[in-house]
Design a protein around this motif. Structure first.
Motif, mmCIF file in Angstrom:
data_model
loop_
_atom_site.group_PDB
_atom_site.id
_atom_site.type_symbol
_atom_site.label_atom_id
_atom_site.label_comp_id
_atom_site.label_asym_id
_atom_site.label_seq_id
_atom_site.Cartn_x
_atom_site.Cartn_y
_atom_site.Cartn_z
ATOM 1 N N THR A 92 0.836 -1.209 0.000
ATOM 2 C CA THR A 92 0.000 0.000 0.000
ATOM 3 C C THR A 92 0.864 1.249 0.000
ATOM 4 O O THR A 92 0.629 2.183 -0.771
ATOM 5 C CB THR A 92 -0.939 0.002 1.216
ATOM 6 O OG1 THR A 92 -1.824 -1.117 1.132
ATOM 7 C CG2 THR A 92 -1.756 1.286 1.264
ATOM 8 N N ALA A 93 1.885 1.269 0.854
ATOM 9 C CA ALA A 93 2.777 2.435 0.926
ATOM 10 C C ALA A 93 3.488 2.658 -0.404
ATOM 11 O O ALA A 93 3.652 3.807 -0.848
ATOM 12 C CB ALA A 93 3.786 2.243 2.053
ATOM 13 N N LEU B 9 1.034 4.159 -2.930
ATOM 14 C CA LEU B 9 0.800 5.568 -2.622
ATOM 15 C C LEU B 9 1.998 6.425 -3.015
ATOM 16 O O LEU B 9 1.843 7.577 -3.467
ATOM 17 C CB LEU B 9 0.501 5.736 -1.132
ATOM 18 C CG LEU B 9 -0.861 5.197 -0.663
ATOM 19 C CD1 LEU B 9 -0.912 5.153 0.855
ATOM 20 C CD2 LEU B 9 -2.003 6.047 -1.217
ATOM 21 N N PRO C 233 -6.776 0.181 3.465
ATOM 22 C CA PRO C 233 -6.260 1.555 3.415
ATOM 23 C C PRO C 233 -7.174 2.499 4.192
ATOM 24 O O PRO C 233 -8.400 2.341 4.171
ATOM 25 C CB PRO C 233 -6.262 1.880 1.920
ATOM 26 C CG PRO C 233 -6.135 0.550 1.247
ATOM 27 C CD PRO C 233 -6.889 -0.411 2.115
ATOM 28 N N GLU D 247 -8.078 8.489 4.946
ATOM 29 C CA GLU D 247 -7.192 9.556 4.476
ATOM 30 C C GLU D 247 -6.416 9.112 3.233
ATOM 31 O O GLU D 247 -6.267 9.874 2.267
ATOM 32 C CB GLU D 247 -6.213 9.935 5.597
ATOM 33 C CG GLU D 247 -5.351 11.157 5.282
ATOM 34 C CD GLU D 247 -4.085 10.804 4.515
ATOM 35 O OE1 GLU D 247 -3.615 11.636 3.718
ATOM 36 O OE2 GLU D 247 -3.588 9.669 4.688
ATOM 37 N N GLU D 248 -5.931 7.863 3.242
ATOM 38 C CA GLU D 248 -5.191 7.342 2.087
ATOM 39 C C GLU D 248 -6.097 7.224 0.869
ATOM 40 O O GLU D 248 -5.694 7.550 -0.260
ATOM 41 C CB GLU D 248 -4.594 5.975 2.429
ATOM 42 C CG GLU D 248 -3.438 6.050 3.419
ATOM 43 C CD GLU D 248 -3.026 4.691 3.954
ATOM 44 O OE1 GLU D 248 -1.880 4.563 4.414
ATOM 45 O OE2 GLU D 248 -3.859 3.756 3.929
ATOM 46 N N ARG D 249 -7.328 6.805 1.081
ATOM 47 C CA ARG D 249 -8.265 6.636 -0.036
ATOM 48 C C ARG D 249 -8.749 7.983 -0.561
ATOM 49 O O ARG D 249 -9.141 8.094 -1.735
ATOM 50 C CB ARG D 249 -9.422 5.749 0.395
ATOM 51 C CG ARG D 249 -8.967 4.320 0.684
ATOM 52 C CD ARG D 249 -9.984 3.506 1.440
ATOM 53 N NE ARG D 249 -11.137 3.179 0.665
ATOM 54 C CZ ARG D 249 -12.143 2.424 1.111
ATOM 55 N NH1 ARG D 249 -12.100 1.923 2.336
ATOM 56 N NH2 ARG D 249 -13.175 2.161 0.345
ATOM 57 N N ARG E 27 -6.723 10.604 -0.584
ATOM 58 C CA ARG E 27 -5.552 11.172 -1.255
ATOM 59 C C ARG E 27 -5.407 10.633 -2.676
ATOM 60 O O ARG E 27 -5.065 11.365 -3.600
ATOM 61 C CB ARG E 27 -4.294 10.832 -0.450
ATOM 62 C CG ARG E 27 -3.099 11.700 -0.789
ATOM 63 C CD ARG E 27 -1.812 11.207 -0.178
ATOM 64 N NE ARG E 27 -1.965 10.549 1.106
ATOM 65 C CZ ARG E 27 -1.061 9.724 1.612
ATOM 66 N NH1 ARG E 27 0.060 9.457 0.946
ATOM 67 N NH2 ARG E 27 -1.257 9.154 2.788
#
Length: 302
Positions: free
Chosen positions: A9-10, A13, A42, A45-47, A49
């Motif tokens: 995931t990182a 991103l 995720p 906030e990640e989704r 972004r």
């Protein structure tokens, strides 16, 4: 691609931070709604972004097949590229990657009635008994499967009932899909597996903090329509927590069994990866792993 806790995931991103991109989840657990903690979904906030796809698609009572993933992912790749963005496929469900890369044999869709009956049989007789049944009907397929591989045993028996033919006979090995795009397979693999094991333990401990995973599974149990025979409840962490809530073992054993099951999952994922040709291997433990990935993506995109 990579085993659980390898930083997929990182990395996805980070790619999206340098290149306009959208992320397509390649994870058979993230498709389920209401299963957030144990799947390491995720964050909101990640989704927010970066757009994410194929997450929270279905209810835990339902099933999502490799063929459905292949169809959905192919459509999304076209849509994302049409928006002049890079589709980044990120996840650890290797069967999904294989389906997209090599295509699928023509097999019948799932039959809910047959599956429900097989689940009932398994609940009374156990999956090893159904594995014995499969061994009589399709010995070649049974030989490839472990006696407790519930999902694949069920699918093999379902296919026999629908088609009247064993799965081994229907697997032609012919490529069914000609991809209208080029895939760049990047594999996050640890140089030191013991460090990955520590990451797995740390992540599972984090899930157990404040009883977050336990509360999540308790809510799922309270629905009354879910059981351990379903693919969703067989997900790593969920099965062990369900059994803990049923009183089969204590919290210490929950932690031990959850970590052990996750390590076994990582081992299977790495075995799949080693069998994939032409992949670009990045040591997920390297301090500059994300920079290596971005450089590789930019080089091939140019």
């Amino acid at each position: 691609m990579g085993p659980t806790a390898s930083g997929k995931t990182a990395a996805a991103l980070e790619i999206a931070r340098h290149i306009p991109a959208e992320i397509i989840s390649v994870d058979s657990a993230l498709v389920y709604r209401g299963m957030d903690i144990g799947t390491a979904k995720p964050t909101a906030e990640e989704r927010a972004r970066v757009p994410h796809h194929l997450i929270d698609l279905i209810d835990p009572r339902d099933a999502y097949s490799v063929s459905q993933f292949t169809e959905d992912a192919t459509r999304l790749i076209h849509d994302i590229t049409a928006r002049d963005r890079l589709p980044v496929l990120a996840g650890g469900t290797m069967m999904y990657f294989k389906g997209l890369q090599t295509g699928l044999d023509d097999l019948p869709p799932a039959n809910p009635e047959i599956r429900a009956r097989l689940d009932e049989e398994a609940a009374t007789q156990g999956w090893p008994a159904l594995h014995d049944k499969l061994a009589r009907l399709d010995p070649d397929t049974a030989m490839r499967l472990k006696p407790n591989d519930a999902q694949r045993i069920q699918r093999a028996l379902e296919i026999i009932e629908i088609t009247g033919q064993p799965l081994s006979r229907l697997h032609t090995g012919r490529q069914k899909t000609v991809l209208p795009f080029t895939l760049l397979p990047i594999a996050l693999e640890p140089a030191d597996r013991s460090v990955l094991h520590q990451r797995i333990a740390t992540r599972f401990d984090r899930m157990l903090e404040n009883d977050e995973l336990i509360d999540e599974v308790r809510k799922l149990q309270a629905r009354g329509d879910l059981h351990l025979g379903l693919p969703s409840m067989r997900c790593v962490g969920y099965r062990q927590t369900w059994q803990y809530l049923e009183g089969e073992f204590d919290r210490k054993a929950l932690r031990e069994k959850g970590i052990a099951a996750t390590r076994q999952l990582a081992k299977r994922q790495l075995t799949w990866l080693r069998a994939m040709p032409n992949r670009h291997v990045i040591d997920c433990l390297a301090p500059d792993a994300q920079k290596q990935i971005v450089r590789l993506v930019k080089k091939n995109r140019d």
